[in-house]
Design a protein around this motif. Structure first.
Motif, PDB file in Angstrom:
ATOM      1  N   MET A   1       0.852  -1.204   0.000  1.00  0.00           N
ATOM      2  CA  MET A   1       0.000   0.000   0.000  1.00  0.00           C
ATOM      3  C   MET A   1       0.885   1.250   0.000  1.00  0.00           C
ATOM      4  O   MET A   1       1.809   1.370   0.801  1.00  0.00           O
ATOM      5  CB  MET A   1      -0.909   0.004   1.234  1.00  0.00           C
ATOM      6  N   SER A   2       0.629   2.197  -0.908  1.00  0.00           N
ATOM      7  CA  SER A   2       1.410   3.435  -0.957  1.00  0.00           C
ATOM      8  C   SER A   2       0.952   4.378   0.145  1.00  0.00           C
ATOM      9  O   SER A   2      -0.129   4.208   0.720  1.00  0.00           O
ATOM     10  CB  SER A   2       1.234   4.114  -2.317  1.00  0.00           C
ATOM     11  N   VAL A   3       1.772   5.390   0.418  1.00  0.00           N
ATOM     12  CA  VAL A   3       1.407   6.346   1.460  1.00  0.00           C
ATOM     13  C   VAL A   3       0.145   7.116   1.070  1.00  0.00           C
ATOM     14  O   VAL A   3      -0.634   7.524   1.939  1.00  0.00           O
ATOM     15  CB  VAL A   3       2.581   7.296   1.768  1.00  0.00           C
ATOM     16  N   PHE A   4      -0.074   7.314  -0.214  1.00  0.00           N
ATOM     17  CA  PHE A   4      -1.300   7.973  -0.665  1.00  0.00           C
ATOM     18  C   PHE A   4      -2.517   7.163  -0.221  1.00  0.00           C
ATOM     19  O   PHE A   4      -3.491   7.713   0.302  1.00  0.00           O
ATOM     20  CB  PHE A   4      -1.296   8.127  -2.191  1.00  0.00           C
ATOM     21  N   ASP A   5      -2.435   5.832  -0.417  1.00  0.00           N
ATOM     22  CA  ASP A   5      -3.535   4.958  -0.010  1.00  0.00           C
ATOM     23  C   ASP A   5      -3.696   4.950   1.509  1.00  0.00           C
ATOM     24  O   ASP A   5      -4.821   4.905   2.026  1.00  0.00           O
ATOM     25  CB  ASP A   5      -3.293   3.536  -0.519  1.00  0.00           C
ATOM     26  N   THR A   6      -2.566   4.994   2.220  1.00  0.00           N
ATOM     27  CA  THR A   6      -2.612   5.026   3.686  1.00  0.00           C
ATOM     28  C   THR A   6      -3.325   6.277   4.174  1.00  0.00           C
ATOM     29  O   THR A   6      -4.212   6.210   5.043  1.00  0.00           O
ATOM     30  CB  THR A   6      -1.182   4.991   4.274  1.00  0.00           C
ATOM     31  N   LEU A   7      -2.951   7.430   3.636  1.00  0.00           N
ATOM     32  CA  LEU A   7      -3.569   8.689   4.041  1.00  0.00           C
ATOM     33  C   LEU A   7      -5.057   8.710   3.706  1.00  0.00           C
ATOM     34  O   LEU A   7      -5.878   9.227   4.470  1.00  0.00           O
ATOM     35  CB  LEU A   7      -2.868   9.863   3.364  1.00  0.00           C
ATOM     36  N   LYS A   8      -5.395   8.118   2.562  1.00  0.00           N
ATOM     37  CA  LYS A   8      -6.809   8.068   2.157  1.00  0.00           C
ATOM     38  C   LYS A   8      -7.589   7.147   3.076  1.00  0.00           C
ATOM     39  O   LYS A   8      -8.692   7.485   3.546  1.00  0.00           O
ATOM     40  CB  LYS A   8      -6.902   7.593   0.705  1.00  0.00           C
ATOM     41  N   GLU A   9      -7.037   5.959   3.363  1.00  0.00           N
ATOM     42  CA  GLU A   9      -7.730   4.986   4.201  1.00  0.00           C
ATOM     43  C   GLU A   9      -7.963   5.519   5.616  1.00  0.00           C
ATOM     44  O   GLU A   9      -8.998   5.281   6.228  1.00  0.00           O
ATOM     45  CB  GLU A   9      -6.924   3.689   4.275  1.00  0.00           C
ATOM     46  N   ARG A  10      -6.985   6.275   6.133  1.00  0.00           N
ATOM     47  CA  ARG A  10      -7.087   6.755   7.504  1.00  0.00           C
ATOM     48  C   ARG A  10      -7.921   8.029   7.609  1.00  0.00           C
ATOM     49  O   ARG A  10      -8.171   8.517   8.712  1.00  0.00           O
ATOM     50  CB  ARG A  10      -5.689   6.963   8.101  1.00  0.00           C
ATOM     51  N   GLY A  11      -8.346   8.594   6.474  1.00  0.00           N
ATOM     52  CA  GLY A  11      -9.275   9.716   6.499  1.00  0.00           C
ATOM     53  C   GLY A  11      -8.643  11.094   6.470  1.00  0.00           C
ATOM     54  O   GLY A  11      -9.302  12.089   6.768  1.00  0.00           O
ATOM     55  N   TYR A  12      -7.364  11.186   6.075  1.00  0.00           N
ATOM     56  CA  TYR A  12      -6.711  12.490   6.025  1.00  0.00           C
ATOM     57  C   TYR A  12      -7.111  13.306   4.793  1.00  0.00           C
ATOM     58  O   TYR A  12      -7.334  14.512   4.892  1.00  0.00           O
ATOM     59  CB  TYR A  12      -5.179  12.317   5.987  1.00  0.00           C
ATOM     60  N   LEU A  13      -7.190  12.666   3.640  1.00  0.00           N
ATOM     61  CA  LEU A  13      -7.253  13.397   2.375  1.00  0.00           C
ATOM     62  C   LEU A  13      -8.572  14.137   2.169  1.00  0.00           C
ATOM     63  O   LEU A  13      -9.648  13.585   2.357  1.00  0.00           O
ATOM     64  CB  LEU A  13      -7.032  12.452   1.201  1.00  0.00           C
ATOM     65  N   ALA A  14      -8.442  15.404   1.762  1.00  0.00           N
ATOM     66  CA  ALA A  14      -9.608  16.210   1.396  1.00  0.00           C
ATOM     67  C   ALA A  14      -9.570  16.498  -0.103  1.00  0.00           C
ATOM     68  O   ALA A  14     -10.445  16.074  -0.851  1.00  0.00           O
ATOM     69  CB  ALA A  14      -9.642  17.511   2.198  1.00  0.00           C
ATOM     70  N   GLN A  15      -8.529  17.225  -0.571  1.00  0.00           N
ATOM     71  CA  GLN A  15      -8.413  17.579  -1.990  1.00  0.00           C
ATOM     72  C   GLN A  15      -6.960  17.398  -2.440  1.00  0.00           C
ATOM     73  O   GLN A  15      -6.033  17.578  -1.658  1.00  0.00           O
ATOM     74  CB  GLN A  15      -8.836  19.033  -2.212  1.00  0.00           C
ATOM     75  N   VAL A  16      -6.806  17.065  -3.731  1.00  0.00           N
ATOM     76  CA  VAL A  16      -5.480  16.817  -4.297  1.00  0.00           C
ATOM     77  C   VAL A  16      -5.438  17.396  -5.704  1.00  0.00           C
ATOM     78  O   VAL A  16      -6.400  17.261  -6.466  1.00  0.00           O
ATOM     79  CB  VAL A  16      -5.174  15.293  -4.379  1.00  0.00           C
ATOM     80  N   THR A  17      -4.328  18.039  -6.056  1.00  0.00           N
ATOM     81  CA  THR A  17      -4.137  18.468  -7.441  1.00  0.00           C
ATOM     82  C   THR A  17      -3.420  17.352  -8.199  1.00  0.00           C
ATOM     83  O   THR A  17      -2.654  16.594  -7.603  1.00  0.00           O
ATOM     84  CB  THR A  17      -3.276  19.750  -7.525  1.00  0.00           C
ATOM     85  N   HIS A  18      -3.680  17.230  -9.476  1.00  0.00           N
ATOM     86  CA  HIS A  18      -2.942  16.299 -10.352  1.00  0.00           C
ATOM     87  C   HIS A  18      -2.797  14.926  -9.688  1.00  0.00           C
ATOM     88  O   HIS A  18      -1.690  14.406  -9.505  1.00  0.00           O
ATOM     89  CB  HIS A  18      -1.556  16.866 -10.688  1.00  0.00           C
ATOM     90  N   GLU A  19      -3.927  14.340  -9.316  1.00  0.00           N
ATOM     91  CA  GLU A  19      -3.915  13.155  -8.445  1.00  0.00           C
ATOM     92  C   GLU A  19      -3.108  11.992  -9.003  1.00  0.00           C
ATOM     93  O   GLU A  19      -2.275  11.410  -8.292  1.00  0.00           O
ATOM     94  CB  GLU A  19      -5.358  12.710  -8.168  1.00  0.00           C
ATOM     95  N   GLU A  20      -3.328  11.621 -10.258  1.00  0.00           N
ATOM     96  CA  GLU A  20      -2.626  10.450 -10.814  1.00  0.00           C
ATOM     97  C   GLU A  20      -1.126  10.695 -10.906  1.00  0.00           C
ATOM     98  O   GLU A  20      -0.321   9.806 -10.608  1.00  0.00           O
ATOM     99  CB  GLU A  20      -3.200  10.094 -12.187  1.00  0.00           C
ATOM    100  N   GLU A  21      -0.757  11.914 -11.298  1.00  0.00           N
ATOM    101  CA  GLU A  21       0.666  12.293 -11.362  1.00  0.00           C
ATOM    102  C   GLU A  21       1.310  12.156  -9.993  1.00  0.00           C
ATOM    103  O   GLU A  21       2.409  11.618  -9.836  1.00  0.00           O
ATOM    104  CB  GLU A  21       0.781  13.761 -11.813  1.00  0.00           C
ATOM    105  N   LEU A  22       0.628  12.690  -8.989  1.00  0.00           N
ATOM    106  CA  LEU A  22       1.169  12.687  -7.634  1.00  0.00           C
ATOM    107  C   LEU A  22       1.272  11.269  -7.090  1.00  0.00           C
ATOM    108  O   LEU A  22       2.270  10.908  -6.450  1.00  0.00           O
ATOM    109  CB  LEU A  22       0.288  13.541  -6.712  1.00  0.00           C
ATOM    110  N   LYS A  23       0.262  10.441  -7.324  1.00  0.00           N
ATOM    111  CA  LYS A  23       0.304   9.062  -6.845  1.00  0.00           C
ATOM    112  C   LYS A  23       1.516   8.326  -7.411  1.00  0.00           C
ATOM    113  O   LYS A  23       2.210   7.590  -6.685  1.00  0.00           O
ATOM    114  CB  LYS A  23      -0.992   8.334  -7.232  1.00  0.00           C
ATOM    115  N   LYS A  24       1.805   8.537  -8.684  1.00  0.00           N
ATOM    116  CA  LYS A  24       2.972   7.885  -9.300  1.00  0.00           C
ATOM    117  C   LYS A  24       4.263   8.378  -8.675  1.00  0.00           C
ATOM    118  O   LYS A  24       5.194   7.605  -8.413  1.00  0.00           O
ATOM    119  CB  LYS A  24       2.982   8.151 -10.811  1.00  0.00           C
TER     120      LYS A  24
END
Length: 405
Positions: A1-24
């Motif tokens: 699991m990437s840190v992006f997925d961790t932050l999403k699963e734990r409920g931190y994420l609200a908004q993200v720019t260029h999401e797919e770019e950033l995830k990579k």
């Protein structure tokens, strides 16, 4: 699991720019990211704690944090989420507050061997030439777009100063400067910072022609949508001198049932399976989850020893077991003997005022030992504070031990 997925699963994420770019980028690179902390007080509070937890998750995943303290932006003040203008700070206040922040951040972020940086934006903002800044940065900002930003809308109704209007430009400039100096490509912030973060992302992409990203976190709110971390005495501070470890522990011990799982996910490192298990408890059993939450959060902020002391004090006061050594204490000096108990408790800030104390006593809301306090004229005697002292209970959940100084 990437840190992006961790932050999403734990409920931190609200908004993200260029999401797919950033995830990579987060999956394939060691990303340098930053978050800003304006030194408006001499301690961080629980809202900052949530941000530091998110930064810690990022660092554990191999990314490099920059904690940017606002020695420059702190002279202006962020209008985001404000209906009034912030108090102007002196240079001495800002330097003192920044130093306090650094000490507290070291509990959550590993600054060894270049793993993280603490930078003061006063290093560059205080040296800027105004004409050069206007010519260099000004063309990249649309006044119409700035006025439409959420962070300015509330202030426009009551009057937005030109000083505050510059805050977004300064924050965007910070991001560009960190990008130039340290290769920083990601800015984090609370969701009330979204407009400011977008400004920085767009400035770098237009002026530097480089990738840049923004990510905001959900603010720490309860199930009713109100900000958490507010107490009768004000903010819930991370400095033990401003909010004692016991009061800090009790705050989390007393959160509403519906907020337990969210707080466990955001404010502890417990595995999510355990978070879900504890969050699913009902009725009396949910109190066990609250005890875990209170202990884990207090341990992270104040250390295990202080968490154990707070836990023992709570058990002694509410469970009738253990000792009272670590309960909130009011020291009674020789000159206090013979004074009205109410006056001494007001001086110790147990009551906000004599009037507030009288009202609560009249409502049978205060007890001395096992008995309701009914005589507002009662004075303190030497016998009251002998041995284990006097135990005063305010409401259902506030206890104070009065002992000889």
């Amino acid at each position: 699991m990437s840190v992006f997925d961790t932050l999403k699963e734990r409920g931190y994420l609200a908004q993200v720019t260029h999401e797919e770019e950033l995830k990579k980028a987060l999956e394939n690179e060691h990303v340098t990211f930053y978050m800003g902390f304006d030194p408006t007080a001499d301690s961080l509070h629980v809202g900052h704690f949530l941000a530091l937890m998110a930064m810690s998750h990022m660092q554990k995943a191999g990314h490099r944090p920059i904690c940017l303290v606002g020695g420059g932006t702190g002279t202006v003040g962020d209008p985001s989420g404000r209906t009034d203008m912030r108090k102007m700070l002196t240079d001495e206040d800002i330097e003192h507050n920044c130093n306090c922040f650094k000490k507290q951040m070291e509990r959550f972020i590993d600054f060894s061997e270049g793993k993280a940086l603490i930078i003061n934006n006063g290093e560059w903002l205080r040296k800027l030439n105004y004409i050069e800044l206007l010519r260099d940065i000004g063309p990249h900002f649309s006044v119409n777009r700035m006025l439409a930003a959420e962070c300015y809308k509330q202030r426009l109704e009551r009057g937005l100063t030109f000083l505050e209007f510059n805050y977004m430009i300064m924050q965007a400039y910070d991001f560009m400067e960190l990008n130039r100096r340290f290769g920083c490509v990601l800015e984090l912030g609370g969701d009330d910072q979204w407009s400011n973060i977008i400004a920085g992302v767009e400035l770098i992409r237009r002026k530097e022609a480089k990738p840049a990203y923004g990510m905001t976190f959900n603010l720490l709110t309860n199930s009713e949508g109100k900000k958490m971390g507010k107490t009768a005495k004000g903010a819930l501070w991370l400095d033990p001198k401003k909010t004692s470890p016991y009061d800090f522990y009790q705050y989390w011990r007393n959160v509403s049932d519906g907020d337990v799982e969210k707080c466990l996910a955001l404010l502890t490192f417990l595995p999510m399976d355990e978070v879900h298990r504890l969050g699913s408890l009902r009725d009396q059993q949910i109190n066990e989850a609250k005890k875990v939450l209170a202990f884990e959060v207090t341990k992270l902020v104040h250390g295990e020893e202080e968490a154990l002391k707070a836990q023992a004090a709570a058990q002694a006061l509410f469970g009738g077991q253990g000792n009272l050594e670590n309960a909130p204490t009011v020291l009674i000096k020789p000159e206090d003997i013979g004074k009205k108990l109410l006056d001494v408790l007001v001086e110790a800030k147990v009551f906000e005022s004599k009037g507030a104390g009288r009202r609560l006593i009249a409502q049978n809301g205060v007890s001395i030992g096992d008995d309701k306090w009914t005589d507002v004229e009662r004075v303190i005697t030497a016998e009251d504070i002998e041995g284990d002292g006097m135990l005063v209970r305010k409401g259902k959940k506030k206890f104070y031990r009065l002992i000889k100084a």
